[in-house]
Design an enzyme around this catalytic site. Structure first.
Site, PDB file in Angstrom:
ATOM      1  N   GLY A 242      30.983  43.417  48.338  1.00  0.00           N
ATOM      2  CA  GLY A 242      32.344  43.919  48.143  1.00  0.00           C
ATOM      3  C   GLY A 242      32.350  45.357  47.669  1.00  0.00           C
ATOM      4  O   GLY A 242      33.288  45.799  46.998  1.00  0.00           O
TER       5      GLY A 242
ATOM      6  N   SER B   8      32.928  48.096  49.108  1.00  0.00           N
ATOM      7  CA  SER B   8      33.911  49.031  49.688  1.00  0.00           C
ATOM      8  C   SER B   8      35.320  48.802  49.134  1.00  0.00           C
ATOM      9  O   SER B   8      36.260  49.479  49.519  1.00  0.00           O
ATOM     10  CB  SER B   8      33.955  48.840  51.206  1.00  0.00           C
ATOM     11  OG  SER B   8      34.214  47.466  51.499  1.00  0.00           O
TER      12      SER B   8
ATOM     13  N   TYR C 247      42.783  30.087  46.144  1.00  0.00           N
ATOM     14  CA  TYR C 247      41.927  31.123  45.545  1.00  0.00           C
ATOM     15  C   TYR C 247      41.386  30.638  44.203  1.00  0.00           C
ATOM     16  O   TYR C 247      40.204  30.786  43.903  1.00  0.00           O
ATOM     17  CB  TYR C 247      42.773  32.370  45.354  1.00  0.00           C
ATOM     18  CG  TYR C 247      42.155  33.540  44.646  1.00  0.00           C
ATOM     19  CD1 TYR C 247      42.403  33.773  43.298  1.00  0.00           C
ATOM     20  CD2 TYR C 247      41.358  34.451  45.332  1.00  0.00           C
ATOM     21  CE1 TYR C 247      41.871  34.870  42.646  1.00  0.00           C
ATOM     22  CE2 TYR C 247      40.820  35.574  44.681  1.00  0.00           C
ATOM     23  CZ  TYR C 247      41.095  35.770  43.335  1.00  0.00           C
ATOM     24  OH  TYR C 247      40.573  36.868  42.683  1.00  0.00           O
TER      25      TYR C 247
ATOM     26  N   LYS D  14      37.466  30.089  43.137  1.00  0.00           N
ATOM     27  CA  LYS D  14      36.857  30.890  42.075  1.00  0.00           C
ATOM     28  C   LYS D  14      36.274  29.979  40.990  1.00  0.00           C
ATOM     29  O   LYS D  14      35.206  30.247  40.432  1.00  0.00           O
ATOM     30  CB  LYS D  14      37.887  31.849  41.476  1.00  0.00           C
ATOM     31  CG  LYS D  14      38.231  33.025  42.359  1.00  0.00           C
ATOM     32  CD  LYS D  14      37.052  33.982  42.501  1.00  0.00           C
ATOM     33  CE  LYS D  14      37.404  35.220  43.275  1.00  0.00           C
ATOM     34  NZ  LYS D  14      36.268  36.152  43.394  1.00  0.00           N
TER      35      LYS D  14
ATOM     36  N   THR E 197      41.199  40.615  34.303  1.00  0.00           N
ATOM     37  CA  THR E 197      42.640  40.443  34.463  1.00  0.00           C
ATOM     38  C   THR E 197      43.050  41.268  35.679  1.00  0.00           C
ATOM     39  O   THR E 197      42.201  41.689  36.453  1.00  0.00           O
ATOM     40  CB  THR E 197      43.367  40.882  33.178  1.00  0.00           C
ATOM     41  OG1 THR E 197      44.744  40.548  33.297  1.00  0.00           O
ATOM     42  CG2 THR E 197      43.220  42.382  32.938  1.00  0.00           C
TER      43      THR E 197
END
Ligand code: NAP
Ligand code: GFB
Length: 337
Positions: free
Chosen positions: A14, A16, A143, A147, A171
């Site tokens: 990740g 980018s 999601y 996670k 956060t």
């Protein structure tokens, strides 16, 4: 006890994205140590939902350490629309990355949860022990459960193989290189983009929802500095919340005010939603209460972080908003929107 200095090859998945680009900048500005090699990758290097491509990437890079950021990410409205995709893509990415790291003998992996994955019905402030204490908010359950499985996987790799696979719980993050797409992005980049458009075509700014929900926002460059500290010094498998303090929580309306001020927006006065608690927005701002508010609040405690880093200083919110607005205006053509 910190990681041995030097001879670290850190793979950042990740790389980018919003957080990845912030880590790149902080490393480029001198946070890297002699002997460290940083490898930032995106989906162009490997589609991490594909096990074979993930294995090939890890075989090629042979990382001693991994900061795992890659994910399908979005704001409230993208989550509401695509809960199945958020679950499937993120579960595949996370299983492929963690197992490939295990297979090549990576010493440490730091993955990424979010403060929005905690139980919807909870006591406050939220802390790291509460992740699995009940169902998440309905808007982003796909999601959130994906996670939460990272935490389950980290515990399993530790119990069965002794792996130091851990996670941080940021956060809401914002900053340069954010996703400024109005439909799919998060609230701050969405409002920044909307103000830019309102200024250029003389329309009013529409803030979605009532403006009443409350959020803690962390500047991406501050999060990047904390990530590098976690990589080197934090060795618990238990995750750690990376957030500003409870006292730094603001309402969506206050966040909108900060953006209006930072971008010097002077639209006409139209407030279509009957929202009378001392509204201080006196430029053209509309509240569209037909749009969801999402979670009212997800107030998180950063006391575990403070126990480790009592002196860490966060960038003041208004300064971070100003820097992000300036970045967006200066980079409008190539910004993700
Ligand atoms: P972002 O800006 O959307 O970037 C996502 C990154 O993941 C990009 O580099 C993207 O690569 C990569 N990616 C997505 N799907 C991929 C795939 N199938 N294969 C390989 N790479 C893929 O996200 P972000 O805001 O930086 O978020 C980074 C991490 O922080 C995520 O794990 C997110 O859940 C977490 N987090 C974010 C926030 C927030 O408010 N933004 C809050 C809490 C936690 P491409 O550029 O090639 O698409
Ligand atoms: O950042 P955001 O989209 O996600 O914020 P969450 C949504 C809140 O901002 C809601 C209000 O109260 C919206 O009504 N809002 C006002 C807007 N104007 C806008 C706008 O122009 N765009 C957007 N997006 N919101 C997400 C989770 O929740 O938090 C994700 O769904 C992720 O999974 C992220 O973890 C960090 O903070 O509500």
């Amino acid at each position: 006890m910190g990681e041995p200095q030097g001879s670290m090859r850190i793979l950042v998945t990740g790389g980018s994205g919003l957080v990845g680009r912030a880590i790149q900048k902080v490393v480029a500005d001198g946070a890297g140590l002699p002997g460290e090699e940083w490898v930032f990758v995106s989906s162009k290097d490997a589609d991490l939902t594909d096990a074979a491509q993930t294995q090939a990437l890890f075989q090629k890079v042979q990382p001693t350490h991994v900061i795992h950021l890659a994910a399908m990410v979005g704001g409230l409205f993208r989550n509401i629309k695509y809960n199945l995709d958020f679950w499937r893509k993120n579960v595949h990415i996370n299983d492929n990355v963690l197992h490939s790291a295990f297979e090549v003998g990576t010493h440490k992996v730091v993955s990424c949860l979010s403060t929005c994955i905690f139980p919807d019905k909870t006591t406050y402030p939220i802390d790291e022990t509460m992740i699995h204490n009940g169902p998440p908010h309905s808007s982003n359950f796909g999601y959130s459960y994906a996670k939460r499985m990272i935490d389950v996987q980290n515990r399993a790799y530790f119990q069965q193989h002794g792996c130091t696979f851990t996670a941080v719980i940021p956060t809401n993050v914002f900053g340069p290189h954010d996703n400024f797409n109005i439909e799919d992005g998060h609230v701050l980049p969405g409002l920044i983009h909307k103000v830019h458009l309102a200024k250029s075509n003389g329309s009013a700014l529409t803030v979605w929802g009532t403006g009443k929900p409350r959020r803690q926002f962390i500047y991406s460059l501050d999060l990047a500095r904390l990530f590098i500290w976690v990589l080197r010094e934090y060795n618990e498998v238990e995750p750690i919340i990376l957030s500003v303090g409870e006292e730094d929580e603001v309402s969506i309306k206050e966040a909108a005010e900060a953006i209006v001020e930072a971008m010097d927006f002077c639209g006409e006065v139209t407030v279509s939603f009957d929202f009378r608690d001392g509204l201080s927005l006196d430029q053209g701002v509309q509240f569209d209460s037909t749009k969801s508010d999402g979670q009212y609040k997800k107030t998180a405690s950063n006391s575990k972080l403070r126990a480790y880093l009592p002196e860490f200083r966060f960038t003041p919110f208004k300064q971070a908003v100003k820097e992000t607005c300036t970045w967006f205006t200066d980079n409008y053509e190539q910004a993700r929107k």
